[in-house]
Design an enzyme around this catalytic site. Structure first.
Site, PDB file in Angstrom:
ATOM      1  CE  LYS A  21      12.362 -10.712  -3.082  1.00 55.69           C
ATOM      2  NZ  LYS A  21      10.976 -10.326  -3.447  1.00 55.69           N
ATOM      3  NE  ARG A  26       9.808  -0.958  -6.788  1.00 57.97           N
ATOM      4  CZ  ARG A  26       9.360  -2.029  -6.125  1.00 57.97           C
ATOM      5  NH1 ARG A  26      10.119  -3.108  -6.030  1.00 57.97           N
ATOM      6  NH2 ARG A  26       8.161  -2.021  -5.578  1.00 57.97           N
ATOM      7  N   GLY A  69       6.464 -13.645  -7.686  1.00 55.42           N
ATOM      8  CA  GLY A  69       5.307 -12.775  -7.838  1.00 55.42           C
ATOM      9  C   GLY A  69       5.661 -11.416  -8.413  1.00 55.42           C
ATOM     10  NE  ARG A  97       1.368 -14.766  -5.142  1.00 55.13           N
ATOM     11  CZ  ARG A  97       2.536 -14.245  -4.789  1.00 55.13           C
ATOM     12  NH1 ARG A  97       3.665 -14.917  -5.044  1.00 55.13           N
ATOM     13  NH2 ARG A  97       2.607 -13.080  -4.189  1.00 55.13           N
ATOM     14  CB  SER A 144       2.829  -1.556  -3.613  1.00 54.44           C
ATOM     15  OG  SER A 144       3.802  -2.526  -3.272  1.00 54.44           O
ATOM     16  CD  GLN A 145       5.290  -7.428  -5.865  1.00 51.32           C
ATOM     17  OE1 GLN A 145       4.804  -8.301  -6.589  1.00 51.32           O
ATOM     18  NE2 GLN A 145       6.073  -7.723  -4.852  1.00 51.32           N
ATOM     19  CB  SER A 171       2.843  -1.352   0.006  1.00 49.48           C
ATOM     20  OG  SER A 171       2.472  -2.487   0.738  1.00 49.48           O
ATOM     21  CG  ASP A 296       7.633  -8.562   2.030  1.00 47.34           C
ATOM     22  OD1 ASP A 296       6.597  -9.258   1.995  1.00 47.34           O
ATOM     23  OD2 ASP A 296       8.207  -8.152   1.015  1.00 47.34           O
ATOM     24  NE  ARG A 372       9.961 -11.327   2.508  1.00 53.96           N
ATOM     25  CZ  ARG A 372      11.181 -10.834   2.300  1.00 53.96           C
ATOM     26  NH1 ARG A 372      12.121 -11.028   3.200  1.00 53.96           N
ATOM     27  NH2 ARG A 372      11.457 -10.162   1.192  1.00 53.96           N
TER      28      ARG A 372
END
Length: 416
Positions: A21, A26, A69, A97, A144-145, A171, A296, A372
């Site tokens: 994913k 990306r 997200g 969020r 980090s996103q 991250s 994660d 998760r």
């Protein structure tokens, strides 16, 4: 809906893992910025990737990314440099969020973004166009996103982007994954110091691109082999790379400490191969690890260690509070049902020193709209009877055929 999970006596299975994913999302954004016609090969079929595919294909006025997200962060940056006006929204949870750090950074670069509701949170109204770019500072301990979203639009900025990360950088492998993917599409980008990345204003070039299988998804099969306890059990996982760029590929080293050995069929860099997991006798008396670069993975290891009675002290978990759910609270609550007392008194840490409590008879595991949670807790059926997972459909966010793969491995799954 709930699933009752019953484990087989032994696991011997070949599993075709879903595509990554992280890489898919990306590659999709960068591919769109490059103006390419052919989508990357082996795209993930998970919810998070599908919403990006659909958004980029249709580009409606209102783009609903649902609970994704990654899509919210990446699309916010993408729409800022793409001509047109759009409203970017998501589920109720997504609208709680935070997104303010990214919006502020993009506004500094000249983006036209306004809040449709509460300040600092989606929905966002974005009017895209040319941005000047230049120098920008952002805290290194944010998601980090946010950082990846900014870096990926760097080649499209008139002056490029010099991004300085202040404080502790978390991250980092995910940032490096972004840089590697950008380079694959012709970008000129690199670290110029330990905390600064320079992106030249050099446009992307369309490329044929193949996406590796997901090491995050692999982690649940490592967990299953650990909990299985049968020396003759074996799992083969397809489509993984030796020397993978995915930060979560560290799972092979972490589970080696717990007694699971990883054997690569071939070792050609960048070529997908099959990995075989084998169980060996090597269980530690405790486990300590800083998950600052692999947040994660935390649920997999918290559940694995507790069920195997391995005390642990895990740090670097602050970002778990703002994931699909508050994962620290969720882990603590669900493990308490099973008789484990997890200590979260230190910010960003989870500790278990072996303390137990009365378990809840016939308890079912709640998943909190978090994929998760479902995937980390389902393997405990190898150790505990009558495991029930509530709202199991949440796995579609990253691993849509997870339950089908469990059935292939001999698990019985019944609606209840």
């Amino acid at each position: 809906m709930s699933y009752k999970i019953t484990a087989p006596e032994q696991i011997n299975a070949t599993i075709h893992l879903p595509a990554s994913k992280s890489i898919s999302n990306r590659a999709l954004i960068i591919h769109a910025l490059s103006g390419g016609d052919i989508l990357p090969d082996n795209l993930s079929d998970c919810d998070d990737t599908k919403v990006i595919v659909n958004a980029l294909k249709d580009m409606p006025e209102v783009i609903d990314i649902k609970a994704a997200g990654t899509a919210m962060r990446f699309m916010t940056a993408y729409l800022s440099v793409t001509p047109g006006e759009h409203v970017l929204t998501g589920t109720e949870r997504m609208q709680h969020r935070p997104i303010g750090v990214l919006v502020d950074a993009l506004r500094t670069l000249g983006a036209d973004i306004s809040y449709e509701g509460e300040k600092g949170y989606p929905p966002l109204r974005i009017k895209g166009g040319h941005l000047q770019g230049g120098s920008l500072s952002i805290a290194g301990n944010v998601s980090s996103q946010y950082i990846s979203a900014l870096l990926m639009i760097g080649p499209m900025l008139d002056k490029g982007l010099e991004l300085t990360l202040t404080g502790n950088v978390i991250s980092r492998p995910y940032i490096d994954l972004t840089l590697c993917t950008m380079r694959d599409f012709g970008a000129s980008v690199d670290w110029t110091s330990s905390n600064t990345v320079k992106v030249e204003p050099k446009p992307y070039v369309p490329q044929h691109f193949y996406i590796e299988s997901d090491w995050s998804a692999a982690s649940y099969w490592y967990e299953m082999l650990l909990l299985d306890g049968n020396a003759d059990s074996e799992v083969k996982l397809t489509g993984l790379f030796d020397g993978s760029r995915q930060g979560d590929s560290v799972v092979k080293y972490l589970f080696n400490m717990l007694g699971i050995r990883t054997v690569f069929e071939t070792r050609e860099k960048g070529i997908p191969t099959t990995v075989t997991l084998k169980r060996v006798e090597n269980q530690p008396i405790r486990m300590d690890y800083d998950f600052i670069n692999q947040p994660d993975m935390a649920q997999t290891f918290v559940v694995s260690c507790a069920i195997m009675n391995i005390p642990f002290h895990f740090t670097g978990l602050s970002s778990l509070r703002i994931k699909e759910t508050d994962r620290i609270m969720a882990l603590k609550t669900e493990l308490h049902k099973l008789g484990y007392v997890i200590d979260d008194s230190q910010p960003g840490e989870l500790i278990w020193n072996g303390e137990r409590c009365m378990s809840t008879p016939h308890a079912s595991i709640d998943t909190y709209e978090d994929h998760r949670m479902a995937m980390a807790f389902a393997p405990i059926s190898l150790r505990l009877p009558h495991v029930v997972i509530n709202n199991p459909q949440v796995v579609s966010k990253s691993y849509p055929h997870y339950w089908d793969d469990l059935k292939k491995a001999g698990f019985s799954i019944e609606n209840c």
